[in-house]
Design an enzyme around this catalytic site. Sequence first.
Site, short mmCIF file in Angstrom:
data_model
loop_
_atom_site.label_atom_id
_atom_site.label_comp_id
_atom_site.label_asym_id
_atom_site.label_seq_id
_atom_site.Cartn_x
_atom_site.Cartn_y
_atom_site.Cartn_z
N LYS A 179 0.87 -1.18 0.00
CA LYS A 179 0.00 0.00 0.00
C LYS A 179 0.90 1.23 0.00
O LYS A 179 1.46 1.61 1.01
CB LYS A 179 -0.91 -0.01 1.23
N GLU A 255 8.74 1.40 11.80
CA GLU A 255 9.78 2.43 11.82
C GLU A 255 9.03 3.75 11.85
O GLU A 255 8.42 4.15 10.87
CB GLU A 255 10.70 2.30 10.60
N CYS A 289 13.31 10.65 8.35
CA CYS A 289 13.05 10.17 9.71
C CYS A 289 14.22 10.39 10.65
O CYS A 289 14.03 10.58 11.85
CB CYS A 289 12.64 8.70 9.68
N GLU A 386 8.62 15.82 16.40
CA GLU A 386 9.14 15.68 15.04
C GLU A 386 8.41 16.65 14.11
O GLU A 386 7.20 16.57 13.95
CB GLU A 386 8.97 14.25 14.55
#
Length: 486
Positions: A179, A255, A289, A386
């Site tokens: 996906k 992750e 990331c 973040e």
Amino acid sequence: MAPQIKYTKLFIDNEWVDAKSGKTFNTYSPHDESVIASVAEGDKADIDLAVSAAKRAFQRNSEWRLMDASERGRILYKFAELVKRDAEYLAELESFNNGMVLNVAKMITGAVYKSICYLASLADKIQGSTIPADGELFSYTLKQPVGVCGLILPWNVPIAMFVNKVTTALAAGCTAVVKPAQQTPLTALYLGALLAEAGLPKGVVNIVNGYGETAGAALTLHPDVAKISFTGSVRVGKLIQQAAGVNNLKRVTLELGGKSPLVIMDDADLPNAVQIAGYGIFLLQGQICVAASRLYVHSKIYDKFIQAAIQLAKSLKIGDPSHPTTQHGPQVDGTMLKKVMEYIEKGKKEGAKLVYGGKRLCRKGFYVEPTIFTDVKDDMTIAKEEIFGPVQSILKFDTLEEVIDRANANNYGLGAGILTGNINNALQFSKHIEAGFVWVNTYLGSGPQLPFGGFKDSGLGREGGFDCIDAYLEVKSVTMALPKKV
């Protein structure tokens, strides 16, 4: 010239099909906000078809299950050569759909070739063990593929994430339903076509475009899916981990990003440190990331570092990501642009000093200036959360012990780095920092041979390295009675 868009449908059972609902959605260019293509919008019905195809391909007597492990590896090596053949087109497509600077997209596509080759080499290296059990017994273990894997991709580096997840699953002998992120489906679809061209049997890899709330949720909840691998936000990762246990006990690899600290000691080479720190946060417009989004600079060099960092940010050329001299492109979409601007406002309101940037550029596209805050404190939002944007938050420290404790006082634990001329500093930092990947006198350097993943809220499991394939395998113990002694 925009690259030609070759695939926009769903890829199920090695065929290009429309969504069962007939729905489509638009994918956009982050550079000028124009519609690139209308892409088939899959939902639960399409996920059901894709999982059924992957399940058939995994049956005991299927072509894929009967195939020698070395032959699986050969198909993946051929896939690698096809990626190398079409690297220029893939880089252009990635840049067009994602907003990634073209030169960076080319670098990533080149690295992807190496990743496929490394993971392909693991296909016939999967081995069990013989075990000296007590008594007149012969015992050994088999490592066997878990089954159908649901692989949910992020939008920031779609090519790399497709390769890491799909190639690992295939090397293990699994089948997969992919996906892609709704923002960036185009390179995943093209890679599906290359897998078919490489000779992958029908149903082994299926690709369903769609939204997380529909296609992604259906994949996570599907009882015939044995494993989910997801890269994305902590919020969604936690939802996936919960959903993975609703209908069966899926194995999960997550992750989930980070707030990675980069520590610059007073004995670091200052010009080199400025370059490394800038690269660590401004690469991919901060949409990475392991971005060096918490920059701790020793008090003795703090002021000098800030002045040099501002000059670096000023020098970055902002513009069309496809232009060969561009160094800084747009955010991926309007949602991310809005999020970054909100964090910049929070930084100003909470007392951080904005010394450079901080504005949206007055042009079409989702462009934010490279931004630098100083006088940042650990309890400020821009130091804790973040941002996923080009915002460099610079904090001051005095001792290594202090900065390790401050860096660890965060729920994330993905990446970390230190720049120093003292080997003891490097060793102590590497030992005590809570992060899955640590860089010393560099940042973002990696390779397929290295396991990648995080501590704490940054995720579960590892991708890359020799052990990454274990997440796609079951371990089976077999014990046989030996003949009675003569």
